[in-house]
Design a protein around this motif. Sequence first.
Motif, PDB file in Angstrom:
ATOM      1  N   ASP A   1       0.824  -1.248  -0.077  1.00 48.15           N
ATOM      2  CA  ASP A   1       0.116   0.064  -0.054  1.00 48.15           C
ATOM      3  C   ASP A   1       0.898   1.365   0.059  1.00 48.15           C
ATOM      4  O   ASP A   1       1.747   1.713   0.814  1.00 48.15           O
ATOM      5  CB  ASP A   1      -0.590  -0.089   1.247  1.00 48.15           C
ATOM      6  N   PRO A   2       0.721   2.039  -0.859  1.00 49.33           N
ATOM      7  CA  PRO A   2      -0.060   2.118  -1.914  1.00 49.33           C
ATOM      8  C   PRO A   2       0.265   0.834  -3.100  1.00 49.33           C
ATOM      9  O   PRO A   2       1.469   0.771  -3.214  1.00 49.33           O
ATOM     10  CB  PRO A   2      -0.154   3.154  -2.584  1.00 49.33           C
ATOM     11  N   ALA A   3      -0.646   0.451  -3.859  1.00 47.71           N
ATOM     12  CA  ALA A   3      -0.570  -0.719  -4.719  1.00 47.71           C
ATOM     13  C   ALA A   3       0.191   0.011  -6.060  1.00 47.71           C
ATOM     14  O   ALA A   3      -0.108   1.214  -6.419  1.00 47.71           O
ATOM     15  CB  ALA A   3      -1.567  -1.429  -5.193  1.00 47.71           C
TER      16      ALA A   3
END
Length: 127
Positions: free
Chosen positions: A26-28
């Motif tokens: 996260d974030p992807a």
Amino acid sequence: MADAPRGPGGRPARPQYYVFWMTNVDPAPKTAKTVDEIRQDHFAYLGDLEARGILLAAGPFMDADGKRHGAGMMILRAASIEEADRIAAEEPYRKNGLRRHAPTPWQWAEGSVTQTFRMKAGTFEVK
């Protein structure tokens, strides 16, 4: 009849497994494939590992209400943690940068599992 192989302390030798605790990144990152395509690749990869006797179990952390708790885990049979990590590195979510895996060595010491698949009936039982 030959004696069963022995491990440390004279106990019967057991296969070595590695539990991979999966967490989402996260974030992807942006990926060339869609998440649905990666999910299908993931299922195909796990199916191949199972067919080759490498995958003992895999699945999401999910409660009875269907709420997910993190990503999930997979248990691989391998000769070393390095071999297990090489296998896990090819798992599509990890390979596409969407998950991280942390391996923990594990030996199955107690319990048993019996699985019954009835493909035509579409049923699955674990006893």
